[in-house]
Design a protein around this motif. Structure first.
Motif, mmCIF file in Angstrom:
data_model
loop_
_atom_site.group_PDB
_atom_site.id
_atom_site.type_symbol
_atom_site.label_atom_id
_atom_site.label_comp_id
_atom_site.label_asym_id
_atom_site.label_seq_id
_atom_site.Cartn_x
_atom_site.Cartn_y
_atom_site.Cartn_z
ATOM 1 N N GLY A 25 0.775 -1.178 0.026
ATOM 2 C CA GLY A 25 0.155 0.004 -0.024
ATOM 3 C C GLY A 25 0.925 1.401 -0.012
ATOM 4 O O GLY A 25 0.531 2.110 -0.946
ATOM 5 N N TYR A 26 1.784 1.204 0.886
ATOM 6 C CA TYR A 26 2.261 2.586 1.110
ATOM 7 C C TYR A 26 3.376 2.756 -0.406
ATOM 8 O O TYR A 26 3.339 3.896 -0.786
ATOM 9 N N SER A 27 3.900 1.935 -0.674
ATOM 10 C CA SER A 27 4.888 2.067 -1.833
ATOM 11 C C SER A 27 3.835 2.189 -3.191
ATOM 12 O O SER A 27 4.379 3.201 -4.154
ATOM 13 N N LEU A 28 2.866 1.775 -3.276
ATOM 14 C CA LEU A 28 1.801 1.939 -4.256
ATOM 15 C C LEU A 28 1.542 3.378 -4.381
ATOM 16 O O LEU A 28 1.372 4.096 -5.265
ATOM 17 N N SER A 35 3.698 10.799 -10.077
ATOM 18 C CA SER A 35 3.014 11.670 -11.166
ATOM 19 C C SER A 35 1.935 12.406 -10.798
ATOM 20 O O SER A 35 1.645 13.435 -11.624
ATOM 21 N N ILE A 36 1.130 12.089 -9.758
ATOM 22 C CA ILE A 36 -0.066 13.023 -9.484
ATOM 23 C C ILE A 36 -0.091 13.139 -7.967
ATOM 24 O O ILE A 36 0.336 12.310 -7.121
ATOM 25 N N SER A 37 -0.962 14.157 -7.597
ATOM 26 C CA SER A 37 -1.036 14.670 -6.203
ATOM 27 C C SER A 37 -2.259 13.874 -5.670
ATOM 28 O O SER A 37 -3.094 13.997 -5.995
ATOM 29 N N VAL A 38 -1.907 12.984 -4.987
ATOM 30 C CA VAL A 38 -2.861 12.090 -4.110
ATOM 31 C C VAL A 38 -2.642 11.746 -2.750
ATOM 32 O O VAL A 38 -1.151 11.499 -2.628
ATOM 33 N N SER A 39 -3.324 11.735 -1.877
ATOM 34 C CA SER A 39 -3.210 11.513 -0.355
ATOM 35 C C SER A 39 -3.060 10.050 0.047
ATOM 36 O O SER A 39 -3.980 9.304 -0.941
ATOM 37 N N GLU A 40 -2.515 9.641 0.952
ATOM 38 C CA GLU A 40 -2.895 8.097 1.513
ATOM 39 C C GLU A 40 -4.139 8.074 1.888
ATOM 40 O O GLU A 40 -4.739 6.770 1.634
ATOM 41 N N TYR A 59 -2.121 -10.251 -0.905
ATOM 42 C CA TYR A 59 -1.517 -11.099 -0.053
ATOM 43 C C TYR A 59 -0.588 -10.665 0.683
ATOM 44 O O TYR A 59 -0.094 -9.292 0.635
ATOM 45 N N ASP A 60 -0.374 -11.284 1.981
ATOM 46 C CA ASP A 60 0.738 -10.688 3.222
ATOM 47 C C ASP A 60 2.254 -11.273 3.007
ATOM 48 O O ASP A 60 2.281 -12.558 2.634
ATOM 49 N N GLU A 61 3.166 -10.569 3.043
ATOM 50 C CA GLU A 61 4.319 -10.929 2.767
ATOM 51 C C GLU A 61 5.012 -10.351 4.481
ATOM 52 O O GLU A 61 4.729 -9.010 4.660
ATOM 53 N N PRO A 62 5.696 -11.122 5.169
ATOM 54 C CA PRO A 62 6.633 -10.608 6.412
ATOM 55 C C PRO A 62 7.477 -9.772 5.988
ATOM 56 O O PRO A 62 8.224 -9.883 5.019
ATOM 57 N N TYR A 63 7.722 -8.646 6.714
ATOM 58 C CA TYR A 63 8.736 -7.686 6.477
ATOM 59 C C TYR A 63 9.008 -7.133 7.879
ATOM 60 O O TYR A 63 8.178 -6.645 8.632
ATOM 61 N N GLN A 64 10.332 -7.432 8.397
ATOM 62 C CA GLN A 64 10.844 -7.276 9.753
ATOM 63 C C GLN A 64 9.814 -7.030 10.819
ATOM 64 O O GLN A 64 9.509 -6.417 11.545
ATOM 65 N N GLY A 65 9.327 -8.504 10.852
ATOM 66 C CA GLY A 65 8.373 -8.829 12.048
ATOM 67 C C GLY A 65 6.938 -8.409 11.956
ATOM 68 O O GLY A 65 6.171 -8.574 12.859
ATOM 69 N N ARG A 66 6.553 -7.808 10.808
ATOM 70 C CA ARG A 66 5.186 -7.407 10.647
ATOM 71 C C ARG A 66 4.804 -7.920 9.247
ATOM 72 O O ARG A 66 5.743 -8.386 8.440
ATOM 73 N N ASN A 67 3.504 -7.733 8.791
ATOM 74 C CA ASN A 67 3.182 -8.268 7.419
ATOM 75 C C ASN A 67 2.793 -7.034 6.508
ATOM 76 O O ASN A 67 2.360 -6.074 7.230
ATOM 77 N N ARG A 68 3.301 -7.030 5.446
ATOM 78 C CA ARG A 68 2.939 -5.919 4.407
ATOM 79 C C ARG A 68 1.741 -6.601 3.402
ATOM 80 O O ARG A 68 1.873 -7.484 3.088
ATOM 81 N N ARG A 69 0.837 -5.977 3.409
ATOM 82 C CA ARG A 69 -0.259 -6.146 2.162
ATOM 83 C C ARG A 69 -0.018 -5.837 0.959
ATOM 84 O O ARG A 69 0.209 -4.700 0.741
ATOM 85 N N TYR A 70 0.202 -6.665 0.173
ATOM 86 C CA TYR A 70 0.365 -6.557 -1.330
ATOM 87 C C TYR A 70 -0.667 -6.456 -2.076
ATOM 88 O O TYR A 70 -1.634 -7.337 -1.872
ATOM 89 N N TYR A 71 -0.847 -5.712 -3.107
ATOM 90 C CA TYR A 71 -1.738 -5.749 -4.156
ATOM 91 C C TYR A 71 -1.547 -6.092 -5.534
ATOM 92 O O TYR A 71 -0.245 -5.773 -6.073
ATOM 93 N N LYS A 72 -2.182 -6.942 -6.093
ATOM 94 C CA LYS A 72 -1.910 -7.515 -7.386
ATOM 95 C C LYS A 72 -3.207 -7.408 -8.210
ATOM 96 O O LYS A 72 -4.462 -7.717 -7.726
ATOM 97 N N ILE A 73 -2.912 -7.157 -9.411
ATOM 98 C CA ILE A 73 -4.082 -7.016 -10.501
ATOM 99 C C ILE A 73 -4.476 -8.372 -10.660
ATOM 100 O O ILE A 73 -3.755 -9.337 -10.973
ATOM 101 N N THR A 74 -5.966 -8.220 -11.048
ATOM 102 C CA THR A 74 -6.763 -9.714 -11.219
ATOM 103 C C THR A 74 -6.713 -9.839 -12.777
ATOM 104 O O THR A 74 -6.724 -8.680 -13.384
ATOM 105 N N PRO A 75 -7.282 -10.901 -13.318
ATOM 106 C CA PRO A 75 -7.523 -11.009 -14.986
ATOM 107 C C PRO A 75 -8.703 -10.064 -15.276
ATOM 108 O O PRO A 75 -8.674 -9.239 -16.062
#
Length: 105
Positions: A25-28, A35-40, A59-75
């Motif tokens: 989420g944050y990296s997205l 490119s454009i002005s948008v807030s979290e 899907y979630d991936e562990p990162y430094q003892g926490r989980n990061r929620r990743y977003y993936k485009i579907t078909p």
């Protein structure tokens, strides 16, 4: 004057970025902000709506003892992204024509 971006266009931006790779989420948000002005606070409701409409999955991936929620485009998200791309080209051509930026003439 600040030009407001529509929710449909913001959806297209998010889907376009996720079409090339998955992001948490944050990296997205940072990627969109390049490119454009948008807030979290704007981005997370967009992500929830796209997921609810089956355009994204998570899907979630562990990162430094926490989980990061990743977003993936579907078909279905890829299909919708194609539609948004086509609509954007038509819209852009019309606006360019009105603003005198039509390079085809």
């Amino acid at each position: 004057m600040a030009i407001q971006i529509s929710s449909e266009l913001l959806d297209g931006c998010v889907l376009g970025i996720l079409n090339s790779q998955d992001y948490y989420g944050y990296s997205l948000t940072q990627k969109v902000q390049e490119s454009i002005s948008v807030s979290e606070s704007t981005m997370y409701p967009v992500l929830r709506r796209l997921k609810k409409n089956d355009l994204l999955s998570t899907y979630d991936e562990p990162y430094q003892g926490r989980n990061r929620r990743y977003y993936k485009i579907t078909p279905e998200g890829k299909r919708q992204f194609g539609i948004i791309q086509q609509e954007w080209q038509e819209f852009k051509k019309g606006i360019d024509n009105m603003l005198g930026d039509d390079q085809d003439e």
